[in-house]
Motif scaffolding. Sequence first.
Motif, PDB file in Angstrom:
ATOM      1  N   GLN A  99       2.917   1.090   6.270  1.00  0.00           N
ATOM      2  CA  GLN A  99       2.029   2.214   6.580  1.00  0.00           C
ATOM      3  C   GLN A  99       0.558   1.818   6.513  1.00  0.00           C
ATOM      4  O   GLN A  99       0.164   0.963   5.736  1.00  0.00           O
ATOM      5  CB  GLN A  99       2.261   3.359   5.587  1.00  0.00           C
ATOM      6  CG  GLN A  99       3.629   3.983   5.679  1.00  0.00           C
ATOM      7  CD  GLN A  99       3.845   5.008   4.579  1.00  0.00           C
ATOM      8  OE1 GLN A  99       3.490   6.168   4.728  1.00  0.00           O
ATOM      9  NE2 GLN A  99       4.420   4.581   3.470  1.00  0.00           N
ATOM     10  N   SER A 100      -0.224   2.502   7.328  1.00  0.00           N
ATOM     11  CA  SER A 100      -1.686   2.439   7.224  1.00  0.00           C
ATOM     12  C   SER A 100      -2.129   3.761   6.617  1.00  0.00           C
ATOM     13  O   SER A 100      -2.228   4.767   7.311  1.00  0.00           O
ATOM     14  CB  SER A 100      -2.317   2.238   8.611  1.00  0.00           C
ATOM     15  OG  SER A 100      -1.940   1.000   9.156  1.00  0.00           O
ATOM     16  N   THR A 138      -1.560  -3.819   3.300  1.00  0.00           N
ATOM     17  CA  THR A 138      -1.314  -2.692   4.199  1.00  0.00           C
ATOM     18  C   THR A 138      -0.955  -3.160   5.598  1.00  0.00           C
ATOM     19  O   THR A 138      -1.053  -4.341   5.932  1.00  0.00           O
ATOM     20  CB  THR A 138      -2.584  -1.803   4.248  1.00  0.00           C
ATOM     21  OG1 THR A 138      -2.297  -0.591   4.942  1.00  0.00           O
ATOM     22  CG2 THR A 138      -3.737  -2.512   4.963  1.00  0.00           C
ATOM     23  N   GLY A 139      -0.555  -2.223   6.436  1.00  0.00           N
ATOM     24  CA  GLY A 139      -0.439  -2.452   7.871  1.00  0.00           C
ATOM     25  C   GLY A 139       0.908  -2.926   8.366  1.00  0.00           C
ATOM     26  O   GLY A 139       1.758  -3.410   7.617  1.00  0.00           O
ATOM     27  N   GLY A 140       1.073  -2.785   9.696  1.00  0.00           N
ATOM     28  CA  GLY A 140       2.321  -3.141  10.359  1.00  0.00           C
ATOM     29  C   GLY A 140       2.217  -4.467  11.093  1.00  0.00           C
ATOM     30  O   GLY A 140       1.373  -5.310  10.795  1.00  0.00           O
ATOM     31  N   HIS A 175      -7.860   2.567  15.857  1.00  0.00           N
ATOM     32  CA  HIS A 175      -7.324   2.263  14.523  1.00  0.00           C
ATOM     33  C   HIS A 175      -5.804   2.200  14.548  1.00  0.00           C
ATOM     34  O   HIS A 175      -5.149   2.775  15.405  1.00  0.00           O
ATOM     35  CB  HIS A 175      -7.816   3.268  13.470  1.00  0.00           C
ATOM     36  CG  HIS A 175      -7.291   4.666  13.608  1.00  0.00           C
ATOM     37  ND1 HIS A 175      -8.108   5.768  13.524  1.00  0.00           N
ATOM     38  CD2 HIS A 175      -6.041   5.160  13.790  1.00  0.00           C
ATOM     39  CE1 HIS A 175      -7.378   6.865  13.655  1.00  0.00           C
ATOM     40  NE2 HIS A 175      -6.128   6.511  13.809  1.00  0.00           N
ATOM     41  N   GLU A 176      -5.266   1.485  13.565  1.00  0.00           N
ATOM     42  CA  GLU A 176      -3.820   1.281  13.485  1.00  0.00           C
ATOM     43  C   GLU A 176      -3.092   2.478  12.899  1.00  0.00           C
ATOM     44  O   GLU A 176      -1.897   2.647  13.110  1.00  0.00           O
ATOM     45  CB  GLU A 176      -3.524   0.030  12.644  1.00  0.00           C
ATOM     46  CG  GLU A 176      -2.048  -0.334  12.578  1.00  0.00           C
ATOM     47  CD  GLU A 176      -1.787  -1.591  11.792  1.00  0.00           C
ATOM     48  OE1 GLU A 176      -0.691  -1.706  11.206  1.00  0.00           O
ATOM     49  OE2 GLU A 176      -2.664  -2.474  11.755  1.00  0.00           O
ATOM     50  N   ALA A 236       0.826  -1.211   0.000  1.00  0.00           N
ATOM     51  CA  ALA A 236       0.000   0.000   0.000  1.00  0.00           C
ATOM     52  C   ALA A 236       0.855   1.254   0.000  1.00  0.00           C
ATOM     53  O   ALA A 236       0.455   2.293  -0.538  1.00  0.00           O
ATOM     54  CB  ALA A 236      -0.933  -0.003   1.211  1.00  0.00           C
ATOM     55  N   ASP A 237       2.041   1.188   0.587  1.00  0.00           N
ATOM     56  CA  ASP A 237       2.951   2.331   0.654  1.00  0.00           C
ATOM     57  C   ASP A 237       3.277   2.887  -0.736  1.00  0.00           C
ATOM     58  O   ASP A 237       3.491   4.086  -0.904  1.00  0.00           O
ATOM     59  CB  ASP A 237       4.254   1.926   1.342  1.00  0.00           C
ATOM     60  CG  ASP A 237       4.027   1.157   2.628  1.00  0.00           C
ATOM     61  OD1 ASP A 237       4.390   1.669   3.692  1.00  0.00           O
ATOM     62  OD2 ASP A 237       3.482   0.028   2.563  1.00  0.00           O
ATOM     63  N   PHE A 238       3.337   1.986  -1.737  1.00  0.00           N
ATOM     64  CA  PHE A 238       3.773   2.404  -3.067  1.00  0.00           C
ATOM     65  C   PHE A 238       2.703   3.168  -3.831  1.00  0.00           C
ATOM     66  O   PHE A 238       2.955   3.675  -4.920  1.00  0.00           O
ATOM     67  CB  PHE A 238       4.215   1.179  -3.878  1.00  0.00           C
ATOM     68  CG  PHE A 238       5.356   0.402  -3.261  1.00  0.00           C
ATOM     69  CD1 PHE A 238       6.145   0.956  -2.267  1.00  0.00           C
ATOM     70  CD2 PHE A 238       5.626  -0.879  -3.680  1.00  0.00           C
ATOM     71  CE1 PHE A 238       7.191   0.247  -1.691  1.00  0.00           C
ATOM     72  CE2 PHE A 238       6.668  -1.613  -3.114  1.00  0.00           C
ATOM     73  CZ  PHE A 238       7.456  -1.044  -2.114  1.00  0.00           C
TER      74      PHE A 238
END
Length: 664
Positions: free
Chosen positions: A472-473, A460-462, A600-601, A427-429
Motif C-alpha cells: 500500500q501507499s 512502502t509502495g507496490g 502519485h502511486e 508501511a501497511d502494518f
Amino acid sequence: MQFQKSSLQSEELISLYKNLLWPRLIEEKMLVLLRQGRISKWFSGIGQEAISVGATMALQQDEWIMPLHRNLGVFTSRNMPLHKLFKQWQGAQDGYSKGRERSFHFGSKEHRICGMISHLGPQLAVSDGVALACKLKQEKKVSLAFTGDGGTSEGDFHEALNVAAVWDLPVIFIIENNGYGLSTPTSEQYRCAQLADRAKGYGMDSVVIDGNNILTVYDTVKGVRDYCIREQKPYLIECTTFRMRGHEEASGTKYVPKELFEQWQEKDPIKNYEVWLLNEGVLTDQDVLATREEMKTAIEEALQIGFNSRPTMVSANDELRDVHAPTVINNQRPALNAQRSTSSRELRMIDAIKEGLYQCMQQHSNLVLMGQDIAEYGGAFKITEGFVEEFGKARVRNTPLCESAIVGAALGLSLEDFKSVVEMQFADFVSVGFNQIVNNLAKVHYRWGQNADVVIRMPTGGGVGAGPFHSQSNEAWFVHTPGLKVVYPSNPFDAKGLLIAAINDPNPVMYFEHKALYRSVNGQVPEEYYEVEIGKARVVQTGNDISIITYGAGVHWAEEYATEHTDVSIDILDLRTLLPLDYEAIEASVKRTGKVLLLHEDTLIGGISGDIAAWIAEHCFQYLDAPVMRCASLDTPVPFNTELEKTFLAKARLDETMLRLLAY
C-alpha cells in the motif's frame, strides 16, 4: 479499615492526610462551580483519592507519572499551583495548555506528568519508553502509569505489559478497579477472578490491595518501587475502590445499585484515615478543623486568581506555530549537493538510507532504533544489518509484534530527551499503531508543549508483487494530521539527507521509503553527514509545455516518460516532503508551463494530489491553460498478480493522461 503506620513518623502521616484532603476539598468546590455553570465539565475522583495521592507520594519528584481523568491527586501532590489548574479547567489561555485542552488532558515536563489522551490505553506504553530511558541512563528510577478496569480490555494494556516484561523495564502499572467502565460493570468486562491475575501471563508479579487505604497504597507502591529498581522488572498493582460520582457529572449514577453507595460510603478513604489519626493522637479535632478552614481559604484565593484570566486572544499564526516544536537550524550542517561534495560516490538507495542511519547512530548517543527483527537479522530489508554488533542491543532493539506499544514507547523516550527511529516492517502494518501516531505523537506539542522526537520508517509502495497487505501507499493517511511531518525521497542523495534531517528534527516524522527503489535506483551520495531540508521540493528538470508534480516512484515514471517524449518540454517537480508542502515551488512550476499533471502511486480518491489540485485552482488559476489533471492508481486494493498490479499502478495511465492534457 486497618491502618498500619509502619515506620512513618507523625509528620509523614500528617503530610499524607493533607495531600489526601486537598483534592477532595477542591473537587467539592468544583461540583459547586459546575452547578453554577462556571465550569463546563468535570470528571470526579471522589472516593478514589487514596490511590492517586498514595502512589504519587511514594515516588520521587523527578519520576514520570501517566495519570488519567480521575487522578487529581497526582497533580496536587506534585504541587502544581491551584490557581493555574483552575485556569486549565476553564480553558483559559494562561492555563497549562493555552486553552487547547480540557480538564486533565495536559502534561507538564516540569512536574513529570504526561498528559493523557481520551483513548486511555496509550498512556501505558509511554511509561515503557520512560522506563527504558531510565534503564539506558542507568538511573535508579521508575515510571508509573494508571489505567481503569475498563482500560484493561484495550489492546494497548496487553501490549504495554508485554513489552515491559520482555524488556525488563522498571514500570509500575496501577489498575484503579472501581467496578465500572462508565456504566458497564466489571461482570461484563472480564472473566478472570482478579485483573491482577493477568500479570502472570506476562511473567510479571502483581498484588491486589485496598485502594481506599492511603497507608496501604503508599507502603505498597514504595515497596514495589524498590523492587522494580532492584530487579529491573515491572509490577502490576490492582487497587480496589469505588467511584462515588458519575463517569463524568453529566452521565449520573442511576445504573449503580443504591446499596453499593452505602457500602462504599463506609469505606471513604478520607473519613476513615482522619478518624484513625484522631484515635492515634496524631491529630486533634482542632487540627482537623484548622486544616480544612485553611484549605478552603486557599481554594477561594486560588479561585480569585483563576477566574481573573485575561480574555482569550486568538491568533491563527500562534496556533499554527505551536503545532510543531521549533527546529533549530545548525549552521554546522549545511545543505550539500552531490556536485559540490568532494567525496561523492554512487550508492543504491537502500545503501544511502543505511549510511544515513548509521551516521546518525554515531552522531547521537541518545538515538535508539526499535523494530521487528532489526537486531541480529538486520530487518526485513537488511538496512540495520551489522548495527547490533556496532551499537549493541540496548540501542538496536528487536521488538515484539506490537506496533502501538513501540510507538508509545518512542514517545516515552522523547520525554526523557532520547531520539528514536521505529521501523515498520512494512508501511501497511502501521495501521495497528495508528492511534499512537495521529493522536499521541502528532498532538503532544500543540497540547502541552512536549516534543516527540520520533522518526517512523515506512517501507512502502507496490511494483514488487507483494499483494494488498505489503504494497500500500498510505502516506495520505498522515498528510491529513497536523503535527506530523511526512517525507518521501525518490533518490539516494535525498534519502540520506532527508533521513538525517528527520532524525535531527524534534518533531514526529513519517519517513517513507519505496521498496521497489531500494536496489533499482543508484545515485551520487556524499560521504559527509548532511541534511536535505524538510519542506523543500526539488526541481528535477525545467520545461515549458507541461508540469509533472510528483514524488517517490512517480519521479522515475516522469523521467522515463520525458526521455521517451523529447518532443515535449516537461517540467518535473519532486515534492520530497508531503507535509509541509513546498507551495512556492509548486506555484513556480505552474507558472513555467500553465499545464499541470499531478502523479502519485496512491489510489486516486483521497490521495494528496486532490489537495494540491485544489490549492493550485485556488491560488494559481490565472496561470493555468488547462484543468489540473491527476494520474493515480486504481481505487482498489493492490493486487498480488504482477499483471494485475501493472494495471493497478498509476504508471499504466500516465501516457493517456498526458495526451489528454497536451490536447488542451
